[in-house]
Design a protein around this motif. Structure first.
Motif, PDB file in Angstrom:
ATOM      1  N   THR A   1       1.682  -0.775  26.808  1.00 40.43           N
ATOM      2  CA  THR A   1       3.509  -0.809  27.667  1.00 40.43           C
ATOM      3  C   THR A   1       4.019  -1.977  27.064  1.00 40.43           C
ATOM      4  O   THR A   1       5.785  -2.426  27.324  1.00 40.43           O
ATOM      5  N   LEU A   2       3.600  -2.929  26.145  1.00 41.23           N
ATOM      6  CA  LEU A   2       4.839  -3.784  25.704  1.00 41.23           C
ATOM      7  C   LEU A   2       6.128  -3.236  24.526  1.00 41.23           C
ATOM      8  O   LEU A   2       5.205  -2.780  23.849  1.00 41.23           O
ATOM      9  N   PRO A   3       6.972  -4.495  24.564  1.00 39.31           N
ATOM     10  CA  PRO A   3       7.251  -3.525  23.834  1.00 39.31           C
ATOM     11  C   PRO A   3       7.608  -4.249  22.059  1.00 39.31           C
ATOM     12  O   PRO A   3       6.545  -4.899  22.545  1.00 39.31           O
ATOM     13  N   GLU A   4       8.003  -3.982  21.163  1.00 37.96           N
ATOM     14  CA  GLU A   4       8.052  -4.138  19.779  1.00 37.96           C
ATOM     15  C   GLU A   4       8.740  -5.611  19.813  1.00 37.96           C
ATOM     16  O   GLU A   4       9.942  -5.794  20.519  1.00 37.96           O
ATOM     17  N   LEU A   5       8.356  -6.762  19.970  1.00 34.92           N
ATOM     18  CA  LEU A   5       9.028  -8.460  19.846  1.00 34.92           C
ATOM     19  C   LEU A   5       8.733  -7.922  18.344  1.00 34.92           C
ATOM     20  O   LEU A   5       8.518  -8.260  16.890  1.00 34.92           O
ATOM     21  N   GLN A   6      10.020  -9.484  18.162  1.00 36.54           N
ATOM     22  CA  GLN A   6      10.445  -9.937  16.760  1.00 36.54           C
ATOM     23  C   GLN A   6      10.102 -11.163  16.836  1.00 36.54           C
ATOM     24  O   GLN A   6      10.449 -12.167  17.933  1.00 36.54           O
ATOM     25  N   LEU A   7       9.349 -11.469  16.158  1.00 35.54           N
ATOM     26  CA  LEU A   7       8.588 -13.020  15.354  1.00 35.54           C
ATOM     27  C   LEU A   7       8.747 -13.325  15.371  1.00 35.54           C
ATOM     28  O   LEU A   7       8.347 -14.853  14.801  1.00 35.54           O
ATOM     29  N   ASP A   8       9.894 -13.170  13.948  1.00 40.89           N
ATOM     30  CA  ASP A   8      10.313 -14.001  13.321  1.00 40.89           C
ATOM     31  C   ASP A   8      11.661 -15.560  13.571  1.00 40.89           C
ATOM     32  O   ASP A   8      12.036 -15.191  14.602  1.00 40.89           O
ATOM     33  N   ALA A   9      11.461 -16.285  13.117  1.00 44.45           N
ATOM     34  CA  ALA A   9      12.285 -17.295  13.830  1.00 44.45           C
ATOM     35  C   ALA A   9      13.180 -17.290  12.926  1.00 44.45           C
ATOM     36  O   ALA A   9      13.523 -17.016  12.014  1.00 44.45           O
ATOM     37  N   THR A  10      14.790 -17.480  13.944  1.00 47.43           N
ATOM     38  CA  THR A  10      16.064 -17.645  13.327  1.00 47.43           C
ATOM     39  C   THR A  10      16.650 -18.585  12.914  1.00 47.43           C
ATOM     40  O   THR A  10      15.419 -19.950  12.722  1.00 47.43           O
ATOM     41  N   LYS A  11      17.434 -18.527  12.076  1.00 49.11           N
ATOM     42  CA  LYS A  11      18.143 -20.167  11.638  1.00 49.11           C
ATOM     43  C   LYS A  11      17.561 -20.664  13.271  1.00 49.11           C
ATOM     44  O   LYS A  11      17.469 -22.149  12.214  1.00 49.11           O
ATOM     45  N   ALA A  12      18.437 -21.338  13.962  1.00 43.51           N
ATOM     46  CA  ALA A  12      18.718 -21.489  14.975  1.00 43.51           C
ATOM     47  C   ALA A  12      17.451 -22.366  15.277  1.00 43.51           C
ATOM     48  O   ALA A  12      17.356 -23.945  15.780  1.00 43.51           O
ATOM     49  N   GLU A  13      16.156 -21.529  15.609  1.00 46.68           N
ATOM     50  CA  GLU A  13      15.415 -22.036  16.228  1.00 46.68           C
ATOM     51  C   GLU A  13      14.474 -22.787  14.494  1.00 46.68           C
ATOM     52  O   GLU A  13      14.069 -24.117  15.113  1.00 46.68           O
ATOM     53  N   LEU A  14      14.855 -22.835  13.653  1.00 42.70           N
ATOM     54  CA  LEU A  14      14.092 -23.197  12.380  1.00 42.70           C
ATOM     55  C   LEU A  14      14.711 -24.832  12.588  1.00 42.70           C
ATOM     56  O   LEU A  14      13.872 -26.079  12.110  1.00 42.70           O
ATOM     57  N   GLU A  15      16.169 -25.174  12.879  1.00 37.84           N
ATOM     58  CA  GLU A  15      16.508 -26.330  12.882  1.00 37.84           C
ATOM     59  C   GLU A  15      16.315 -27.009  13.780  1.00 37.84           C
ATOM     60  O   GLU A  15      16.567 -28.472  13.872  1.00 37.84           O
ATOM     61  N   LEU A  16      16.207 -26.116  15.377  1.00 39.67           N
ATOM     62  CA  LEU A  16      15.643 -27.157  16.353  1.00 39.67           C
ATOM     63  C   LEU A  16      14.679 -27.398  16.018  1.00 39.67           C
ATOM     64  O   LEU A  16      13.710 -28.593  16.145  1.00 39.67           O
ATOM     65  N   ARG A  17      13.619 -26.896  15.413  1.00 38.84           N
ATOM     66  CA  ARG A  17      11.826 -27.179  15.300  1.00 38.84           C
ATOM     67  C   ARG A  17      11.890 -28.094  14.211  1.00 38.84           C
ATOM     68  O   ARG A  17      11.334 -29.273  14.714  1.00 38.84           O
ATOM     69  N   LYS A  18      12.869 -28.062  12.914  1.00 37.05           N
ATOM     70  CA  LYS A  18      13.700 -30.062  12.102  1.00 37.05           C
ATOM     71  C   LYS A  18      13.421 -31.400  12.392  1.00 37.05           C
ATOM     72  O   LYS A  18      13.233 -31.901  12.698  1.00 37.05           O
ATOM     73  N   GLU A  19      14.885 -30.337  13.856  1.00 40.19           N
ATOM     74  CA  GLU A  19      15.428 -31.720  15.277  1.00 40.19           C
ATOM     75  C   GLU A  19      13.656 -32.955  15.999  1.00 40.19           C
ATOM     76  O   GLU A  19      13.765 -33.925  15.676  1.00 40.19           O
ATOM     77  N   VAL A  20      13.269 -31.316  16.085  1.00 33.14           N
ATOM     78  CA  VAL A  20      12.032 -32.413  17.000  1.00 33.14           C
ATOM     79  C   VAL A  20      11.175 -32.569  16.958  1.00 33.14           C
ATOM     80  O   VAL A  20      10.599 -33.900  16.542  1.00 33.14           O
ATOM     81  N   GLU A  21      10.971 -32.350  15.197  1.00 36.43           N
ATOM     82  CA  GLU A  21       9.729 -33.140  14.601  1.00 36.43           C
ATOM     83  C   GLU A  21      10.403 -34.753  13.496  1.00 36.43           C
ATOM     84  O   GLU A  21       9.729 -35.534  14.004  1.00 36.43           O
ATOM     85  N   LEU A  22      11.424 -34.664  13.574  1.00 39.02           N
ATOM     86  CA  LEU A  22      12.179 -35.699  13.171  1.00 39.02           C
ATOM     87  C   LEU A  22      12.570 -36.499  14.318  1.00 39.02           C
ATOM     88  O   LEU A  22      12.321 -38.225  14.716  1.00 39.02           O
ATOM     89  N   ILE A  23      12.600 -35.903  15.496  1.00 43.60           N
ATOM     90  CA  ILE A  23      12.055 -37.393  17.337  1.00 43.60           C
ATOM     91  C   ILE A  23      11.075 -37.496  17.036  1.00 43.60           C
ATOM     92  O   ILE A  23      10.407 -39.016  17.727  1.00 43.60           O
ATOM     93  N   GLU A  24       9.884 -36.392  16.724  1.00 44.31           N
ATOM     94  CA  GLU A  24       8.995 -37.258  16.924  1.00 44.31           C
ATOM     95  C   GLU A  24       8.279 -37.941  16.073  1.00 44.31           C
ATOM     96  O   GLU A  24       7.002 -38.735  16.076  1.00 44.31           O
ATOM     97  N   LYS A  25       8.839 -37.641  15.180  1.00 41.93           N
ATOM     98  CA  LYS A  25       8.199 -38.732  14.092  1.00 41.93           C
ATOM     99  C   LYS A  25       8.325 -39.836  14.123  1.00 41.93           C
ATOM    100  O   LYS A  25       8.117 -41.644  13.995  1.00 41.93           O
ATOM    101  N   THR A  26       9.912 -40.306  14.872  1.00 42.75           N
ATOM    102  CA  THR A  26      10.753 -41.697  14.966  1.00 42.75           C
ATOM    103  C   THR A  26       9.941 -42.493  15.942  1.00 42.75           C
ATOM    104  O   THR A  26       9.616 -43.461  16.196  1.00 42.75           O
ATOM    105  N   LYS A  27       9.078 -41.394  17.201  1.00 44.04           N
ATOM    106  CA  LYS A  27       8.307 -41.837  18.334  1.00 44.04           C
ATOM    107  C   LYS A  27       7.230 -42.524  18.162  1.00 44.04           C
ATOM    108  O   LYS A  27       6.999 -44.088  18.462  1.00 44.04           O
ATOM    109  N   LYS A  28       6.810 -42.067  17.018  1.00 39.70           N
ATOM    110  CA  LYS A  28       5.246 -42.545  16.390  1.00 39.70           C
ATOM    111  C   LYS A  28       5.289 -44.104  15.970  1.00 39.70           C
ATOM    112  O   LYS A  28       4.600 -44.490  15.757  1.00 39.70           O
ATOM    113  N   LYS A  29       6.427 -43.978  15.099  1.00 41.82           N
ATOM    114  CA  LYS A  29       7.188 -45.320  15.096  1.00 41.82           C
ATOM    115  C   LYS A  29       6.891 -46.613  15.295  1.00 41.82           C
ATOM    116  O   LYS A  29       6.487 -47.148  16.280  1.00 41.82           O
TER     117      LYS A  29
END
Length: 163
Positions: free
Chosen positions: A135-163
């Motif tokens: 009953t589950l629909p076919e899901l699109q699991l590939d990340a879009t460009k906007a999602e990839l950019e968001l991930r990079k931004e979150v990683e940068l923010i987390e790196k800056t917080k750790k330092k």
């Protein structure tokens, strides 16, 4: 000899004469010989009135049986109350079957959670009920460009917080 009389009786003219000859029906008081009632009849009138009377009796009987509660006493006819109750019980049994099926699925999913055999992709988190895989629909699991950019931004923010 008798057959000849019968044949003659059924000839058109003789039959017509017998059907339309006038006869008198008289009702007499046996003690006083007083005439109580008198009526002129033909054989055709008697047949017509007898036929109409039989049709009227059949019609009235059919009407009484069809449109009154007397039909419940005839084998094969069920009462309207019984039909209504049977319909209500059928609806209740259908809803109870659905509720039992729903409860069984719920209990099955609870058992899976308690045993640790839970598959996260198959669980509906709102109701903790198992959903079938088909009953589950076919899901699109590939990340879009906007999602990839968001991930990079979150990683940068987390790196800056750790330092």
């Amino acid at each position: 000899m008798k057959w000849q009389k019968i044949k003659e009786f059924f000839k058109k003219d003789l039959l017509k004469r017998h059907l339309f000859t006038k006869n008198r029906l008289v009702i007499v008081n046996d003690d006083t010989f007083e005439e109580v009632f008198s009526l002129k009849l033909t054989l055709m009138n008697v047949f017509v009135f007898a036929t109409l009377g039989a049709i009227l009796i059949i019609f009235v009987t059919t009407f009484i049986i069809a449109f009154t509660p007397l039909r419940e006493y005839i084998p094969g006819y069920t009462s309207t109350k019984l039909k209504r109750e049977a319909t209500e019980l059928a609806l209740k049994s259908d809803s109870l079957k659905f509720a039992i099926k729903k409860n069984e699925l719920y209990l099955e999913s609870i058992k899976k959670v308690l045993n640790g055999k839970l598959e996260y992709a198959k669980v509906n988190k709102d109701s903790i009920m198992a959903i079938r895989v088909d009953t589950l629909p076919e899901l699109q699991l590939d990340a879009t460009k906007a999602e990839l950019e968001l991930r990079k931004e979150v990683e940068l923010i987390e790196k800056t917080k750790k330092k």
